[in-house]
Scaffold this active site. Structure first.
Site, short mmCIF file in Angstrom:
data_model
loop_
_atom_site.label_atom_id
_atom_site.label_comp_id
_atom_site.label_asym_id
_atom_site.label_seq_id
_atom_site.Cartn_x
_atom_site.Cartn_y
_atom_site.Cartn_z
N CYS A 1 0.82 -1.22 0.00
CA CYS A 1 0.00 0.00 0.00
C CYS A 1 0.85 1.27 0.00
O CYS A 1 0.87 2.02 -0.96
CB CYS A 1 -0.89 0.03 1.23
SG CYS A 1 -1.93 -1.39 1.45
N1 SAJ Z 1 6.50 2.38 8.62
C1 SAJ Z 1 7.48 3.25 9.06
N2 SAJ Z 1 7.15 4.17 10.00
C2 SAJ Z 1 5.88 4.28 10.49
C3 SAJ Z 1 4.88 3.40 10.01
C4 SAJ Z 1 5.21 2.45 9.08
O1 SAJ Z 1 8.63 3.18 8.63
O2 SAJ Z 1 5.64 5.13 11.36
C5 SAJ Z 1 6.84 1.39 7.60
C6 SAJ Z 1 6.61 -0.03 8.05
O3 SAJ Z 1 7.76 -0.55 8.65
C7 SAJ Z 1 6.30 -0.75 6.74
C8 SAJ Z 1 5.63 0.33 5.89
O4 SAJ Z 1 5.98 1.59 6.49
O5 SAJ Z 1 7.47 -1.18 6.09
C9 SAJ Z 1 4.13 0.21 5.83
O6 SAJ Z 1 3.71 0.06 7.15
P1 SAJ Z 1 2.13 0.19 7.54
O7 SAJ Z 1 2.06 0.11 9.02
O8 SAJ Z 1 1.57 1.36 6.89
O9 SAJ Z 1 1.55 -1.17 7.01
P2 SAJ Z 1 0.71 -1.50 5.72
O10 SAJ Z 1 1.46 -1.35 4.48
O11 SAJ Z 1 0.08 -2.81 5.99
O12 SAJ Z 1 -0.39 -0.34 5.71
C10 SAJ Z 1 -1.69 -0.65 6.06
C11 SAJ Z 1 -2.48 0.37 5.30
N3 SAJ Z 1 -3.83 -0.06 5.25
C12 SAJ Z 1 -4.48 0.05 4.08
O13 SAJ Z 1 -4.01 0.55 3.09
C13 SAJ Z 1 -5.86 -0.47 4.06
C14 SAJ Z 1 -2.36 1.73 5.92
O14 SAJ Z 1 -3.39 2.57 5.40
C15 SAJ Z 1 -2.52 1.68 7.41
O15 SAJ Z 1 -2.30 3.01 7.92
C16 SAJ Z 1 -1.49 0.76 7.99
O16 SAJ Z 1 -1.79 -0.55 7.47
C17 SAJ Z 1 -1.55 0.76 9.50
O17 SAJ Z 1 -1.96 1.80 10.07
O18 SAJ Z 1 -1.14 -0.24 10.08
#
Ligand code: SAJ
Length: 446
Positions: free
Chosen positions: A282
Site C-alpha cells: 500500500c
Molecule cells: N512504517 C514506518 N514508519 C511508520 C509506520 C510504518 O517506517 O511510522 C513502515 C513499516 O515498517 C512498513 C511500511 O511503512 O514497512 C508500511 O507500514 P504500515 O504500518 O503502513 O503497514 P501497511 O502497508 O500494511 O499499511 C496498512 C495500510 N492499510 C491500508 O491501506 C488499508 C495503511 O493505510 C494503514 O495506515 C497501515 O496498514 C496501518 O496503520 O497499520
C-alpha cells in the site's frame, strides 16, 4: 421524494438505507489478503458467496479450508464459512454483485502503475455478468481508473448499459495485515458509484455485512481519491520523520524520544517513526498512482515524489550505517559477513512485498558483503533457520523487521556469536542495553 443519496457539503452522510436484509448474490474475484476476508465476512452474514481466483491451487486450498497466507483470524473462520472457491469464471453469471479484489502494484523500476491484474479480472468477468449486476472495485486505484478503464471494459465485454443494466461502484479496501484490532468486519468504509442506484445497493451491501460506518461519496472518483490520499498521508509523514532521523543523527539527538515528546501533545500531532524503509503493498505504492494521474492531468506532485525518494533511500542509508559501524570497529563492509534479521515488510507477518530488507540485502551484496538472511515468518527466503545460526561468525547484525521474536536478541546473544556491531533498522531493541556492553549499536536517528 427520492432519497438524497449524496451528503451535501457540511452535512453528515445521509443514512442511505437502514440495515436491510441483503438480497445480493456475491461473487468475490481475487482471493488474497483483501478478497478472502471479505468473502468469509459476507458468508458469516449469511450471504450466498462464490469466490473466484485464477490460481487453481489457491482455490483448491481454500476449498480444503486452508488459508493461503498468514492470518490467524481467517484460519479459524474459513473452515466454518462454507465458502466455495472456483476458477470457472462463467459462474459469475450467478451473481448479482461482483466485487473485484485484485492487486494493483507498480512496475518495479519505473514505479508506473500496473493495472494489468485489474484489467485481466475485469475482462474475465465482463462476458458473464448478468443484467442488473453491480460491480464493485475494492482494489486501490487512483481517481479515474473506474471511469476510464474498468467501466469501458465492462461495457465492451458485457454489452450491458451503465445505469440501466450495469452498475459500478468503488469501495477502496482498508485491510491492515496482522492488525489484531481492525479487520474487514469493523473497518469503516467509503463508497462511490456511477449513479444513485449503484450507490444505494453498494452502501446497503456494506452496511449489511459490516459493523462499521459506510460513508457515501459523491462520485467514484472521490472514493478512489480517499484511499490514495490516506496512504499518501502516511508515506509523507514517514518521510518527514525519516528526514528528521538522518538530520538528528548528526546532532546526537534521539529522534524517537523527540517524537514521543511531540506525541504528548493531545491534538494536531500524529506520531510516525523512522525506519530502514517503507514496504508493503500500500504505502510505497499508492502515492505513485496519484503522482502518475497528476502528471496525466498536467500537475507535478513534487511533495509526494520527494517523500517517495526519501523513503526509498532509507535502505541505502541503513547499509551506510552498517558500513560506518564496521569501519569504526576496524573492519570493512567489503568482505564482511552480515546477519540480516527480518525480511517481511512489517512485524509478525510473512509478507515481503516491497520490503526494504530486499533492497538492503541487494546493497550489502553490491558493497561486497556476505549476507545471511533470517526471518522466522519467511523460511523459504532465509539462509539461516535461527537467529543464532545467522549470527554465527557474523561481523555485524542488522535488524530490519521488528518481529516480536527478535525481542530476545540480547548483548549476550551477540557476544556469544562474536558480533559487536548492531544496526537496529526499526529502533526496536533497547539501545542503552547494548551501548553499555561495548557493542556498537546504531538505530535510525538514535
Ligand atoms: N512504517 C514506518 N514508519 C511508520 C509506520 C510504518 O517506517 O511510522 C513502515 C513499516 O515498517 C512498513 C511500511 O511503512 O514497512 C508500511 O507500514 P504500515 O504500518 O503502513 O503497514 P501497511 O502497508 O500494511 O499499511 C496498512 C495500510 N492499510 C491500508 O491501506 C488499508 C495503511 O493505510 C494503514 O495506515 C497501515 O496498514 C496501518 O496503520 O497499520
Amino acid at each position: 421524494m427520492a432519497q438524497n443519496y449524496f451528503p451535501s457539503r457540511g452535512e453528515t452522510a445521509v443514512a442511505v438505507t437502514e440495515k436491510a436484509p441483503a438480497l445480493e448474490q456475491v461473487a468475490v474475484v481475487g482471493l488474497g489478503y483483501v478478497g478472502l476476508p471479505l468473502a468469509v465476512c459476507a458468508r458469516e452474514r449469511g450471504l450466498m458467496v462464490l469466490g473466484f481466483d485464477i490460481d487453481e491451487e489457491r482455490a483448491d486450498r481454500i476449498n480444503r479450508g486452508i488459508v493461503p497466507f498468514e492470518d490467524e483470524r481467517l484460519e479459524a473462520a474459513l473452515p466454518k464459512a462454507d465458502l466455495l472457491a472456483t476458477t470457472d469464471f462463467s459462474r459469475v453469471a450467478e451473481a448479482t454483485l461482483v466485487i473485484i479484489c485484485v492487486p494493483t502494484p507498480v512496475h518495479h523500476q519505473s514505479h508506473m502503475p500496473d493495472l494489468s491484474p485489474l484489467e485481466h479480472a475485469t475482462r474475465a468477468v465482463a462476458p458473464h455478468i448478468a443484467e442488473g449486476t453491480l460491480v464493485i472495485v475494492e482494489s486501490t486505484v487512483n481517481p479515474g481508473v473506474c471511469d476510464e478503464v474498468v467501466i469501458p471494459l465492462l461495457i465492451e465485454g458485457s454489452g450491458l448499459e451503465l445505469g440501466e443494466t450495469l452498475f459500478v461502484a468503488h469501495c477502496p479496501e482498508r485491510i491492515n495485515p496482522g492488525d489484531p484490532a481492525w479487520d474487514v468486519g469493523n473497518i469503516p468504509r467509503v463508497v462511490g458509484a456511477s449513479d444513485a442506484t449503484g450507490l444505494l445497493r453498494a452502501v446497503n451491501f456494506y452496511r449489511t455485512i459490516l459493523d462499521a460506518s459506510v460513508k457515501p461519496m459523491r462520485s467514484i472518483a472521490e472514493a478512489e481519491a480517499v484511499k490514495v490520499v490516506e496512504n499518501s498521508f502516511r508515506d509523507i509523514n514517514i518521510a518527514f520523520v525519516n528526514e528528521l532521523a538522518m538530520s538528528f543523527a548528526r546532532m546526537n539527538i534521539d529522534i524517537v524520544n523527540v517524537i514521543d515528546g511531540a506525541a504528548t501533545k493531545p491534538f494536531a500531532f500524529m506520531a510516525h517513526y523512522p525506519g530502514c524503509g517503507v514496504g508493503g503493498h500500500c504505502i510505497p505504492v499508492d502515492p505513485y498512482y496519484l503522482i502518475e494521474y497528476g502528471r496525466q492531468n498536467g500537475f507535478s506532485h513534487e511533495f509526494l515524489s520527494l517523500a517517495r525518494s526519501i523513503n526509498s533511500r532509507m535502505p541505502l542509508y541503513t547499509v551506510d550505517l552498517m558500513a560506518d559501524a564496521l569501519k569504526a570497529k576496524g573492519g570493512n563492509i567489503r568482505g564482511a559477513k552480515v546477519a540480516l534479521l527480518g525480511l517481511a515488510y512489517k512485524p509478525d507477518i510473512d509478507d515481503c512485498r516491497e520490503s526494504p530488507s530486499m533492497v538492503i540485502a541487494e546493497e550489502l551484496l553490491r558493497r561486497g558483503a556476505t549476507v545471511v538472511r533470517h526471518d522466522p515468518f519467511v523460511p523459504d527466503l532465509s539462509d539461516a533457520a535461527t537467529v543464532e545460526e545467522a549470527l554465527d561468525g557474523a561481523d555485524g547484525a542488522m535488524l530490519a523487521t521488528a518481529h516480536s521474536a527478535f525481542r530476545r536478541i540480547t548483548p549476550e546473544l551477540l557476544r556469544a556469536a562474536g558480533v559487536d556491531v548492531l544496526i537496529d533498522g526499526r529502533n526496536f531493541l533497547e539501545r542503552d542495553v547494548f551501548a553499555r556492553t561495548g557493542i556498537l549499536y546504531k538505530g535510525i536517528g538514535r
